[in-house]
Design a protein around this motif. Structure first.
Motif, PDB file in Angstrom:
ATOM      1  N   ILE A 297      -2.115   9.419   5.739  1.00  0.00           N
ATOM      2  CA  ILE A 297      -2.145   8.406   4.405  1.00  0.00           C
ATOM      3  C   ILE A 297      -0.981   8.378   4.592  1.00  0.00           C
ATOM      4  N   SER A 298       0.183   7.542   4.080  1.00  0.00           N
ATOM      5  CA  SER A 298       1.437   7.902   4.177  1.00  0.00           C
ATOM      6  C   SER A 298       1.378   9.046   2.252  1.00  0.00           C
TER       7      SER A 298
ATOM      8  N   PHE B  28       0.075   9.446  -1.641  1.00  0.00           N
ATOM      9  CA  PHE B  28      -0.397   8.469  -1.824  1.00  0.00           C
ATOM     10  C   PHE B  28      -1.863   8.452  -3.060  1.00  0.00           C
TER      11      PHE B  28
ATOM     12  N   THR C 250       2.391   2.456  -2.918  1.00  0.00           N
ATOM     13  CA  THR C 250       2.534   3.173  -1.312  1.00  0.00           C
ATOM     14  C   THR C 250       3.463   2.726  -0.168  1.00  0.00           C
TER      15      THR C 250
ATOM     16  N   GLU D 164       1.410   1.650   1.995  1.00  0.00           N
ATOM     17  CA  GLU D 164       0.027   0.321   2.083  1.00  0.00           C
ATOM     18  C   GLU D 164       0.825  -0.884   1.826  1.00  0.00           C
TER      19      GLU D 164
ATOM     20  N   LYS E 253      -6.571   1.464   5.903  1.00  0.00           N
ATOM     21  CA  LYS E 253      -5.783   2.302   5.065  1.00  0.00           C
ATOM     22  C   LYS E 253      -6.580   2.102   3.597  1.00  0.00           C
TER      23      LYS E 253
ATOM     24  N   HIS F 257     -10.131   4.406   1.882  1.00  0.00           N
ATOM     25  CA  HIS F 257      -9.515   5.563   0.092  1.00  0.00           C
ATOM     26  C   HIS F 257      -9.970   4.429  -1.382  1.00  0.00           C
TER      27      HIS F 257
END
Length: 151
Positions: free
Chosen positions: A100-101, A104, A116, A118, A139, A143
């Motif tokens: 993930i970034s 996040f 985020t 995403e 993603k 999460h």
């Protein structure tokens, strides 16, 4: 007690002083608010849309890392890649990676899922390929982030 609102500040250095005091006194939400305001100020200098959101999210991630490291930390690799290829390509590549970034978890925990990488992709899906949008959606779902939170 009169607690200042970070949204009324326009000077990142004053925000950092307020943040340091908030951390020292245990006001974690205020410290997060200062980090977000610093990121918003940095993002506001860029063109609206993906570019502005990218920079706001990047500076937020840098502020989180700075707080964790105890020293000023820049995400140099991401900044240099952005300089070469732009926000769309950086975000596209991030979505295709398994991780993930940066930032996040902190953004999600404080209700700022919108920043985020995403969520930026999902909210501007017309600027990204279908594969990238699907990877971002996957993603977020993996999460536990609902699509309404990402909007």
């Amino acid at each position: 007690m009169n607690i200042p609102d970070p949204q009324t500040f326009t000077d990142p250095e004053k925000l950092r002083k307020l943040m340091a005091n908030a951390v020292r006194l245990g006001y974690d939400d205020l410290a997060f608010g200062c980090q977000m305001r610093i990121a918003e100020i940095a993002g506001s200098t860029h063109e609206a849309g993906v570019e502005r959101l990218f920079w706001t999210g990047l500076v937020a991630a840098e502020e989180f890392r700075t707080a964790d490291n105890g020293r000023a930390t820049k995400l140099i690799k991401i900044r240099s890649k952005h300089k070469r290829v732009g926000a769309i390509k950086v975000l596209s590549d991030q979505m295709m990676e398994a991780d993930i970034s940066d930032g996040f978890a902190k953004l999600v925990a404080h209700g700022r899922t919108d920043l985020t990488g995403e969520a930026i992709v999902l909210n501007h899906e017309d600027e990204f390929s279908v594969d990238v949008v699907n990877a971002a959606r996957k993603k977020l779902m993996e999460h536990g982030v609902s699509m309404t939170e990402a909007a």
